[in-house]
Design a protein around this motif. Structure first.
Motif, PDB file in Angstrom:
ATOM      1  N   LEU A  37       0.819  -1.208   0.000  1.00  0.00           N
ATOM      2  CA  LEU A  37       0.000   0.000   0.000  1.00  0.00           C
ATOM      3  C   LEU A  37       0.858   1.265   0.000  1.00  0.00           C
ATOM      4  N   ALA A  38       2.118   1.128   0.421  1.00  0.00           N
ATOM      5  CA  ALA A  38       3.031   2.281   0.448  1.00  0.00           C
ATOM      6  C   ALA A  38       3.965   2.298  -0.758  1.00  0.00           C
ATOM      7  N   ALA A  39       3.669   1.512  -1.773  1.00  0.00           N
ATOM      8  CA  ALA A  39       4.534   1.411  -2.951  1.00  0.00           C
ATOM      9  C   ALA A  39       4.689   2.756  -3.645  1.00  0.00           C
ATOM     10  N   ASN A  40       5.844   2.949  -4.261  1.00  0.00           N
ATOM     11  CA  ASN A  40       6.116   4.176  -5.005  1.00  0.00           C
ATOM     12  C   ASN A  40       5.148   4.296  -6.185  1.00  0.00           C
ATOM     13  N   LEU A  41       4.553   5.478  -6.355  1.00  0.00           N
ATOM     14  CA  LEU A  41       3.533   5.691  -7.384  1.00  0.00           C
ATOM     15  C   LEU A  41       3.977   6.748  -8.383  1.00  0.00           C
ATOM     16  N   GLY A  42       3.380   6.707  -9.553  1.00  0.00           N
ATOM     17  CA  GLY A  42       3.645   7.708 -10.574  1.00  0.00           C
ATOM     18  C   GLY A  42       2.398   7.965 -11.391  1.00  0.00           C
ATOM     19  N   ASP A  43       2.407   9.045 -12.161  1.00  0.00           N
ATOM     20  CA  ASP A  43       1.263   9.411 -12.982  1.00  0.00           C
ATOM     21  C   ASP A  43       1.526   9.050 -14.447  1.00  0.00           C
ATOM     22  N   PHE A  60       6.572  10.383 -18.233  1.00  0.00           N
ATOM     23  CA  PHE A  60       7.463   9.337 -17.740  1.00  0.00           C
ATOM     24  C   PHE A  60       8.738   9.937 -17.149  1.00  0.00           C
ATOM     25  N   ASP A  61       9.120   9.431 -15.970  1.00  0.00           N
ATOM     26  CA  ASP A  61      10.335   9.880 -15.284  1.00  0.00           C
ATOM     27  C   ASP A  61      11.273   8.681 -15.112  1.00  0.00           C
ATOM     28  N   PRO A  62      12.351   8.581 -15.912  1.00  0.00           N
ATOM     29  CA  PRO A  62      13.257   7.431 -15.794  1.00  0.00           C
ATOM     30  C   PRO A  62      13.960   7.360 -14.454  1.00  0.00           C
ATOM     31  N   GLY A  63      13.995   8.462 -13.727  1.00  0.00           N
ATOM     32  CA  GLY A  63      14.627   8.465 -12.418  1.00  0.00           C
ATOM     33  C   GLY A  63      13.909   7.606 -11.398  1.00  0.00           C
ATOM     34  N   LYS A  64      12.654   7.255 -11.686  1.00  0.00           N
ATOM     35  CA  LYS A  64      11.899   6.394 -10.777  1.00  0.00           C
ATOM     36  C   LYS A  64      12.230   4.914 -10.960  1.00  0.00           C
ATOM     37  N   MET A  65      12.924   4.565 -12.061  1.00  0.00           N
ATOM     38  CA  MET A  65      13.115   3.168 -12.415  1.00  0.00           C
ATOM     39  C   MET A  65      14.508   2.688 -12.013  1.00  0.00           C
ATOM     40  N   LEU A 170      12.179  -2.798 -25.215  1.00  0.00           N
ATOM     41  CA  LEU A 170      12.180  -1.499 -25.885  1.00  0.00           C
ATOM     42  C   LEU A 170      11.105  -0.559 -25.343  1.00  0.00           C
ATOM     43  N   GLU A 171       9.994  -1.129 -24.889  1.00  0.00           N
ATOM     44  CA  GLU A 171       8.912  -0.290 -24.355  1.00  0.00           C
ATOM     45  C   GLU A 171       9.266   0.331 -23.003  1.00  0.00           C
ATOM     46  N   HIS A 172      10.347  -0.158 -22.375  1.00  0.00           N
ATOM     47  CA  HIS A 172      10.808   0.388 -21.097  1.00  0.00           C
ATOM     48  C   HIS A 172      11.872   1.477 -21.278  1.00  0.00           C
ATOM     49  N   ILE A 173      12.343   1.671 -22.497  1.00  0.00           N
ATOM     50  CA  ILE A 173      13.480   2.544 -22.765  1.00  0.00           C
ATOM     51  C   ILE A 173      13.000   3.942 -23.154  1.00  0.00           C
ATOM     52  N   GLN A 174      13.521   4.964 -22.479  1.00  0.00           N
ATOM     53  CA  GLN A 174      13.028   6.316 -22.715  1.00  0.00           C
ATOM     54  C   GLN A 174      13.273   6.768 -24.154  1.00  0.00           C
ATOM     55  N   TYR A 175      14.459   6.477 -24.689  1.00  0.00           N
ATOM     56  CA  TYR A 175      14.777   6.873 -26.057  1.00  0.00           C
ATOM     57  C   TYR A 175      15.224   5.636 -26.836  1.00  0.00           C
ATOM     58  N   PRO A 176      14.272   4.927 -27.452  1.00  0.00           N
ATOM     59  CA  PRO A 176      14.565   3.644 -28.096  1.00  0.00           C
ATOM     60  C   PRO A 176      15.592   3.725 -29.232  1.00  0.00           C
ATOM     61  N   ILE A 177      15.563   4.797 -30.010  1.00  0.00           N
ATOM     62  CA  ILE A 177      16.496   4.908 -31.135  1.00  0.00           C
ATOM     63  C   ILE A 177      17.927   5.009 -30.631  1.00  0.00           C
ATOM     64  N   ASP A 178      18.154   5.778 -29.576  1.00  0.00           N
ATOM     65  CA  ASP A 178      19.496   5.863 -28.986  1.00  0.00           C
ATOM     66  C   ASP A 178      19.933   4.498 -28.459  1.00  0.00           C
ATOM     67  N   ILE A 215       0.831   0.561 -18.112  1.00  0.00           N
ATOM     68  CA  ILE A 215       1.549   0.569 -16.832  1.00  0.00           C
ATOM     69  C   ILE A 215       2.647   1.628 -16.876  1.00  0.00           C
ATOM     70  N   TYR A 216       3.097   2.051 -15.715  1.00  0.00           N
ATOM     71  CA  TYR A 216       4.111   3.105 -15.656  1.00  0.00           C
ATOM     72  C   TYR A 216       5.431   2.631 -16.248  1.00  0.00           C
ATOM     73  N   GLU A 217       5.757   1.364 -16.066  1.00  0.00           N
ATOM     74  CA  GLU A 217       7.027   0.827 -16.569  1.00  0.00           C
ATOM     75  C   GLU A 217       7.163   0.998 -18.075  1.00  0.00           C
ATOM     76  N   HIS A 218       6.044   1.005 -18.795  1.00  0.00           N
ATOM     77  CA  HIS A 218       6.063   1.148 -20.247  1.00  0.00           C
ATOM     78  C   HIS A 218       5.953   2.629 -20.602  1.00  0.00           C
ATOM     79  N   CYS A 219       7.063   3.216 -20.995  1.00  0.00           N
ATOM     80  CA  CYS A 219       6.995   4.611 -21.433  1.00  0.00           C
ATOM     81  C   CYS A 219       6.573   4.702 -22.890  1.00  0.00           C
ATOM     82  N   SER A 220       6.689   3.576 -23.648  1.00  0.00           N
ATOM     83  CA  SER A 220       6.340   3.551 -25.061  1.00  0.00           C
ATOM     84  C   SER A 220       5.421   2.388 -25.391  1.00  0.00           C
ATOM     85  N   TYR A 221       4.553   2.620 -26.371  1.00  0.00           N
ATOM     86  CA  TYR A 221       3.692   1.568 -26.931  1.00  0.00           C
ATOM     87  C   TYR A 221       3.810   1.672 -28.449  1.00  0.00           C
TER      88      TYR A 221
END
Length: 393
Positions: A37-43, A60-65, A170-178, A215-221
């Motif tokens: 119930l106290a898990a870290n949350l994001g929008d 998406f904030d990669p600093g949370k991951m 790849l869906e977890h990566i903020q900048y997939p091309i890089d 989900i928050y973990e997926h920054c890309s679809y």
């Protein structure tokens, strides 16, 4: 946070939905209800790019991951999913003549798929993943597979690569091309390597309403177009893109382009682009209707004093339980993965239990989080003597 599309740099977007206070990690289950119930949350501020048909979480904030060994998303405990990955491994071995070759898998998880590819073709494997757990691996059973509990980086340039696998990374990566271009510079024999990537299908989210995959973990679809666009920009020749696993995934096969540079199309052709835009524009209203429908179901379950559980404590289940956590009608989440049993769902706090425990609970309703597993779950429920109604989402 993105100011422009991470794939094509377009500065306009179509707003899909906003979901606040979602667990940053769906696939790290916690040891007590209080911790859950106290898990870290994001929008999540999900938007669609009208130019390249990509979908992404604008906030998406990669600093949370920070992925580590506690990250648990193994699905092979399901016979349905194990059959899928076994068939995929055999297909890749046959199609790409992977016999006695060097296979690199970036984001290998606990190593199950890499083991299958190496066993099917007598290959040498190299797997990279911060979440890899050496205590699960039998080195004597698979002496030709090497795992590294770390990210793939410049220090691994001398590891041979005849074939690259990268599934659900790849869906977890903020900048997939890089990310892809960095792999190209690290692998010394990348030019000759075959390539296989697999990602969740963004069109399934819009077209088939797979909204519980958000989900928050997926920054890309990725959609088929944005996936091809990505690899074109990386100067790779795509030989095949197809929907797999009941259209829930996209698979891509490619090789380095024979041309020095590729001409990258700016946007999907005509009707394909308009279809995507139409789906994006109607998504919010359709999402609201579906959410309201489920809230009415939960009101009815409460009135009838039903015991309700969900089956599937992966991303779909965690999202579903958090969206409806204020309704309070879901008592447990069932999962086949033994490493999840006795843990608790982040954000919503339900205990994760094995199927056998349902004999004691005798639920009235089992909400099946993925239709792909419906036959398998129905068979298991029958073998346990359950009289519950199975409702696929």
């Amino acid at each position: 946070m993105y100011n422009v599309c991470p794939i094509c740099d377009h500065n306009k977007h179509i707003k899909l939905i906003g979901i606040t206070d979602m667990p940053v990690y769906c696939n790290i289950l916690l040891g007590s209800k209080d911790l859950a119930l106290a898990a870290n949350l994001g929008d999540i501020d999900l938007v669609a790019c009208p130019n390249c048909s990509h979908i992404y979480n604008k906030t998406f904030d990669p600093g949370k991951m920070d992925y580590d060994v506690e990250y648990e998303n193994s699905l092979h405990y399901s016979a349905t999913f194990a059959d899928y990955t076994e068939n995929l491994a055999n297909k890749l071995v046959d199609t790409h003549n992977l016999k006695g070759k060097n296979i690199v898998e970036i984001g290998c998880g606990k190593g199950d798929f890499l083991e299958s590819v190496c066993a099917a073709g007598n290959n040498q494997g190299y797997g990279f993943d911060r979440s890899y757990d050496k205590n699960r691996f039998d080195k004597f059973a698979f002496p030709h597979v090497n795992f590294y509990q770390e990210f793939y980086g410049p220090e691994h340039t001398n590891i041979p690569m005849d074939f690259l696998c990268c599934r659900h990374v790849l869906e977890h990566i903020q900048y997939p091309i890089d990310f892809i271009n960095e792999i190209k510079t690290i692998a010394k024999n990348f030019d000759q390597a075959g390539i296989y990537f697999e990602v969740p299908n963004g069109l399934f989210t819009l077209r088939d309403f797979g909204i519980w995959d958000i989900i928050y973990e997926h920054c890309s679809y990725f959609t088929p177009h944005s996936l091809r666009y990505t690899f074109d920009k990386c100067n790779l020749d795509v030989s095949n893109i197809e929907e797999t696993f009941n259209a829930q995934f996209l698979s891509l096969e490619a090789k380095k382009s024979v041309h020095a540079t590729k001409e990258v199309p700016q946007k999907p052709e005509g009707q394909a682009n308009q279809t995507f835009i139409n789906l994006a524009n109607s998504f919010f209203d359709d999402y609201q209707k579906l959410q309201s429908s489920w809230k009415e179901k939960f009101i009815d379950y409460k009135r009838r004093n039903y015991t309700v559980v969900i089956w599937g404590a992966g991303s779909k289940g965690i999202t579903f339980m958090n969206i409806f956590k204020n309704n309070g009608e879901i008592q447990y989440a069932v999962d086949l993965n033994p490493h999840k049993h006795g843990k608790f769902a982040p954000g919503s706090g339900q205990e994760i239990i094995p199927p056998e425990k349902l004999k004691q609970i005798q639920p009235d309703v089992i909400i099946v989080m993925n239709k792909a597993y419906l036959n398998e779950i129905s068979s298991t429920a029958k073998s346990l003597g359950l009289d519950a109604e199975l409702i696929p989402v």
